[in-house]
Design a protein around this motif. Sequence first.
Motif, PDB file in Angstrom:
ATOM      1  N   ARG A 186       0.804  -1.232   0.000  1.00  0.00           N
ATOM      2  CA  ARG A 186       0.000   0.000   0.000  1.00  0.00           C
ATOM      3  C   ARG A 186       0.837   1.283   0.000  1.00  0.00           C
ATOM      4  O   ARG A 186       0.465   2.270  -0.630  1.00  0.00           O
ATOM      5  CB  ARG A 186      -0.956  -0.011   1.180  1.00  0.00           C
ATOM      6  N   ASP A 187       1.967   1.297   0.680  1.00  0.00           N
ATOM      7  CA  ASP A 187       2.787   2.512   0.758  1.00  0.00           C
ATOM      8  C   ASP A 187       3.265   2.989  -0.611  1.00  0.00           C
ATOM      9  O   ASP A 187       3.579   4.158  -0.785  1.00  0.00           O
ATOM     10  CB  ASP A 187       3.985   2.298   1.671  1.00  0.00           C
TER      11      ASP A 187
ATOM     12  N   GLN B 128       1.431   3.059  -3.216  1.00  0.00           N
ATOM     13  CA  GLN B 128       0.221   3.572  -3.853  1.00  0.00           C
ATOM     14  C   GLN B 128      -0.121   2.869  -5.167  1.00  0.00           C
ATOM     15  O   GLN B 128      -0.330   3.504  -6.203  1.00  0.00           O
ATOM     16  CB  GLN B 128       0.323   5.076  -4.056  1.00  0.00           C
TER      17      GLN B 128
ATOM     18  N   GLY C 285      -7.533   0.528   0.889  1.00  0.00           N
ATOM     19  CA  GLY C 285      -6.775   1.159  -0.183  1.00  0.00           C
ATOM     20  C   GLY C 285      -6.987   0.588  -1.565  1.00  0.00           C
ATOM     21  O   GLY C 285      -6.355   1.035  -2.527  1.00  0.00           O
TER      22      GLY C 285
END
Length: 138
Positions: A69-70, A72, A94
Amino acid sequence: MPSVLIIDDEIAITASLGTFFERMGGHTVYRAHTGAEGIASFERYSPDLVLLDVRLPDMSGFDVLESIRDQQPVVIMMTAHGDVPMAVQALQAGAENFLIIADVGQGRWEEIDREPAGSPGGRNYGWNVMEGTSCYNA
């Protein structure tokens, strides 16, 4: 050339979705059958789109999403066994979209196809989910 990473433990699903993207869209397709393989493939290839199964043999799709997730990524989570609360959970975690795929074993998933550049709405990464699936969108 756009790239897609398909993370699903069912080989028939990764094969059919992969073939669709390769033949119909000319995409580069990467396939993984466990969460660990999916994370490693994501880190290695940085795909434009990730199709991520909720249920994997070594971890959940939510665990995979948490791991990547970091960076994106554009992630569409998919399952044959989902419901509205699971879709809400995916979007809150997310995911860009959540698909409940009907009759996967019989190949009744419908097309995920490129949307024309400059299309209106949200985060436009050029992906549009076509009819035939239950779709929950942010």
